[in-house]
Design an enzyme around this catalytic site. Structure first.
Site, mmCIF file in Angstrom:
data_model
loop_
_atom_site.group_PDB
_atom_site.id
_atom_site.type_symbol
_atom_site.label_atom_id
_atom_site.label_comp_id
_atom_site.label_asym_id
_atom_site.label_seq_id
_atom_site.Cartn_x
_atom_site.Cartn_y
_atom_site.Cartn_z
ATOM 1 N N HIS A 20 0.798 -1.224 0.000
ATOM 2 C CA HIS A 20 0.000 0.000 0.000
ATOM 3 C C HIS A 20 0.835 1.280 0.000
ATOM 4 O O HIS A 20 0.396 2.303 -0.501
ATOM 5 C CB HIS A 20 -1.029 0.001 1.144
ATOM 6 C CG HIS A 20 -0.454 0.230 2.505
ATOM 7 N ND1 HIS A 20 0.042 -0.795 3.262
ATOM 8 C CD2 HIS A 20 -0.294 1.352 3.246
ATOM 9 C CE1 HIS A 20 0.481 -0.313 4.414
ATOM 10 N NE2 HIS A 20 0.293 0.997 4.427
ATOM 11 N N ASP A 21 2.048 1.230 0.553
ATOM 12 C CA ASP A 21 2.878 2.442 0.549
ATOM 13 C C ASP A 21 3.979 2.400 -0.509
ATOM 14 O O ASP A 21 4.947 3.163 -0.445
ATOM 15 C CB ASP A 21 3.503 2.653 1.944
ATOM 16 C CG ASP A 21 2.522 3.354 2.876
ATOM 17 O OD1 ASP A 21 1.542 3.942 2.369
ATOM 18 O OD2 ASP A 21 2.726 3.301 4.104
ATOM 19 N N HIS A 72 -6.455 3.757 -0.200
ATOM 20 C CA HIS A 72 -6.275 3.466 1.228
ATOM 21 C C HIS A 72 -6.230 4.703 2.125
ATOM 22 O O HIS A 72 -6.320 4.592 3.343
ATOM 23 C CB HIS A 72 -5.053 2.556 1.461
ATOM 24 C CG HIS A 72 -3.709 3.236 1.418
ATOM 25 N ND1 HIS A 72 -3.031 3.460 0.248
ATOM 26 C CD2 HIS A 72 -2.907 3.720 2.399
ATOM 27 C CE1 HIS A 72 -1.865 4.048 0.519
ATOM 28 N NE2 HIS A 72 -1.770 4.227 1.822
ATOM 29 N N HIS A 73 -6.104 5.912 1.530
ATOM 30 C CA HIS A 73 -6.200 7.126 2.353
ATOM 31 C C HIS A 73 -7.523 7.855 2.151
ATOM 32 O O HIS A 73 -7.691 8.971 2.635
ATOM 33 C CB HIS A 73 -5.040 8.083 2.040
ATOM 34 C CG HIS A 73 -3.747 7.657 2.681
ATOM 35 N ND1 HIS A 73 -3.530 7.737 4.041
ATOM 36 C CD2 HIS A 73 -2.628 7.121 2.148
ATOM 37 C CE1 HIS A 73 -2.301 7.277 4.318
ATOM 38 N NE2 HIS A 73 -1.738 6.885 3.183
ATOM 39 N N ASP A 94 -4.215 0.675 8.580
ATOM 40 C CA ASP A 94 -3.089 1.584 8.338
ATOM 41 C C ASP A 94 -3.046 2.667 9.423
ATOM 42 O O ASP A 94 -1.988 2.962 9.994
ATOM 43 C CB ASP A 94 -3.277 2.222 6.947
ATOM 44 C CG ASP A 94 -2.075 3.059 6.531
ATOM 45 O OD1 ASP A 94 -0.957 2.782 6.997
ATOM 46 O OD2 ASP A 94 -2.273 3.993 5.727
ATOM 47 N N HIS A 146 1.552 9.527 -3.057
ATOM 48 C CA HIS A 146 2.004 8.138 -3.090
ATOM 49 C C HIS A 146 0.936 7.098 -3.471
ATOM 50 O O HIS A 146 1.260 6.130 -4.148
ATOM 51 C CB HIS A 146 2.754 7.742 -1.790
ATOM 52 C CG HIS A 146 1.877 7.436 -0.621
ATOM 53 N ND1 HIS A 146 1.384 8.404 0.208
ATOM 54 C CD2 HIS A 146 1.397 6.251 -0.143
ATOM 55 C CE1 HIS A 146 0.644 7.825 1.159
ATOM 56 N NE2 HIS A 146 0.651 6.517 0.964
ATOM 57 N N LYS A 196 5.681 5.390 -2.091
ATOM 58 C CA LYS A 196 6.635 6.235 -1.365
ATOM 59 C C LYS A 196 8.041 6.126 -1.945
ATOM 60 O O LYS A 196 8.919 6.938 -1.620
ATOM 61 C CB LYS A 196 6.646 5.864 0.128
ATOM 62 C CG LYS A 196 5.388 6.348 0.818
ATOM 63 C CD LYS A 196 5.474 6.195 2.326
ATOM 64 C CE LYS A 196 4.250 6.819 2.981
ATOM 65 N NZ LYS A 196 4.160 6.477 4.394
HETATM 66 FE FE LIG Z 1 -0.097 5.261 2.842
#
Ligand SMILES: [Fe+2]
Length: 344
Positions: free
Chosen positions: A208-209, A261-262, A290, A237, A212
């Site tokens: 998910h990240d 996801h955010h 998260d 990201h 980044k």
């Molecule tokens: Fe994230």
């Protein structure tokens, strides 16, 4: 040509029948009783048994039953002195192929044996065909399963490698993705949702990240508050990850889940300010997992806030920013089920 066993207590008739059949090219064995017949049948396979019905001791019908019990795959012809409809039908009901009346005529005997041999051969061919087919299906299925297993391992390894890549870059999220994936999986399971959706969620959690990777390391590791521009970069990201992951042919909507996801139920999230049902359910689970993991863990710009503060945060957002049933499941996991934040 076939192997034929002739069973009769009368030596003369036994030998005559054997000679008739030998002249047709069959290999003939003989037995004077049911016991002797069973001994012969225990040897090399026999195609056809020609047996008298009335014999001292056990009868031809007894032999038929013994053969049925042993599941011997050969055709049986009974020879009978009283060729009544009942005798014939009894024999056929007991599994005999046909009968030959006494006195035995060569023409009738060879004709009935020839028909029994034809049936036996075609049964053998069917058996061979079926066995070959079963073997073929088995070997194909075996290699297909092996390929699927290999592909699953490759996907798992690739996901782990991509997940590890971002963690090398960003030490502070080391383990974060694995812990989030684990927590999201546990919430998903607690909600009793399908295993297939869970598999996609796990991969999305591990990646998910991933976006980044495109953020300068100084910003990721910055120990002070971020400027507006830096924060805008961070907010990119999910889109960066989506751009890369959407090109991969996953069986699940991994790229979409990661992009969302955010997002928050009330539209206050990023990058697309989606609301409610426009956010995939997997992403609503990932958002809670998260948030909890991120708050409970240490960050460059602040020490760990602890699990209690993290759980308070999701409770505050229950039904507004976060999906209520997901929050409830998460709280239950930590408060009642003894869940702890940990890597796999
Ligand atoms: Fe994230």
């Amino acid at each position: 040509m076939a192997r034929v066993l002739v069973v009769d207590d009368e030596e003369g008739l036994r030998d005559t029948m054997a000679q008739f059949l030998a002249r047709d090219g069959h290999v003939c064995l003989t037995a004077e009783s049911v016991e002797a017949a069973l001994v012969a049948l225990a040897g090399d396979p026999v195609d056809v048994v020609v047996t008298d019905i009335v014999m001292p001791g056990r009868s031809g019908m007894d032999l038929l039953q013994e053969m049925n019990a042993l599941s011997l795959r050969c055709q049986v012809i009974v020879v009978t002195g009283e060729p009544t409809v009942e005798t014939a039908s009894d024999a056929v009901r007991a599994g005999a192929f046909d009968y030959v009346p006494k006195p035995v005529s060569r023409a009738r005997l060879t004709q009935v044996v020839a028909a029994a041999v034809r049936l036996k051969k075609s049964e053998d061919e069917n058996d061979n065909y079926r066995e070959n087919l079963e073997r073929l299906v088995e070997s194909r299925t075996g290699s297909l399963n092996a390929s699927v297993e290999r592909l699953k391992r490759t996907l798992e390894n690739t996901t782990q490698a991509l997940s590890a890549a971002v963690e090398i870059r960003d030490l502070y999220t080391a383990g974060h993705q694995r812990r989030v994936a684990r927590l999201a999986g546990a919430i998903h399971q607690k909600l009793g949702r399908g295993a297939d959706e869970g598999a996609g969620l796990r991969i999305a959690g591990l990646l998910h990240d991933f976006g980044k990777l495109a953020i300068p390391a100084e910003i990721l590791a910055k120990p002070s508050r971020l400027s507006a521009i830096e924060f805008a970069l961070i907010q990119q990201h999910p889109i960066t990850a989506w751009e890369i992951l959407k090109g991969l042919d996953f069986d699940w909507p991994v790229a979409e889940i990661v992009r969302q996801h955010h997002e928050r139920l009330d539209g206050s999230g990023y990058p697309d300010q989606l609301k409610g049902d426009d956010i995939r359910f997997e992403a609503r689970i990932l958002a809670v997992a998260d948030t909890v993991e991120a708050m409970a863990s240490h960050r460059p710009y602040r020490p760990a806030l602890g699990l209690d503060v993290a759980l308070e945060e999701i409770s505050r957002g229950r039904g507004t920013r976060f999906e209520a049933e997901v929050v409830d499941a998460c709280l239950e996991l930590f408060r009642d089920d003894g869940m702890e934040l940990a890597d796999d």
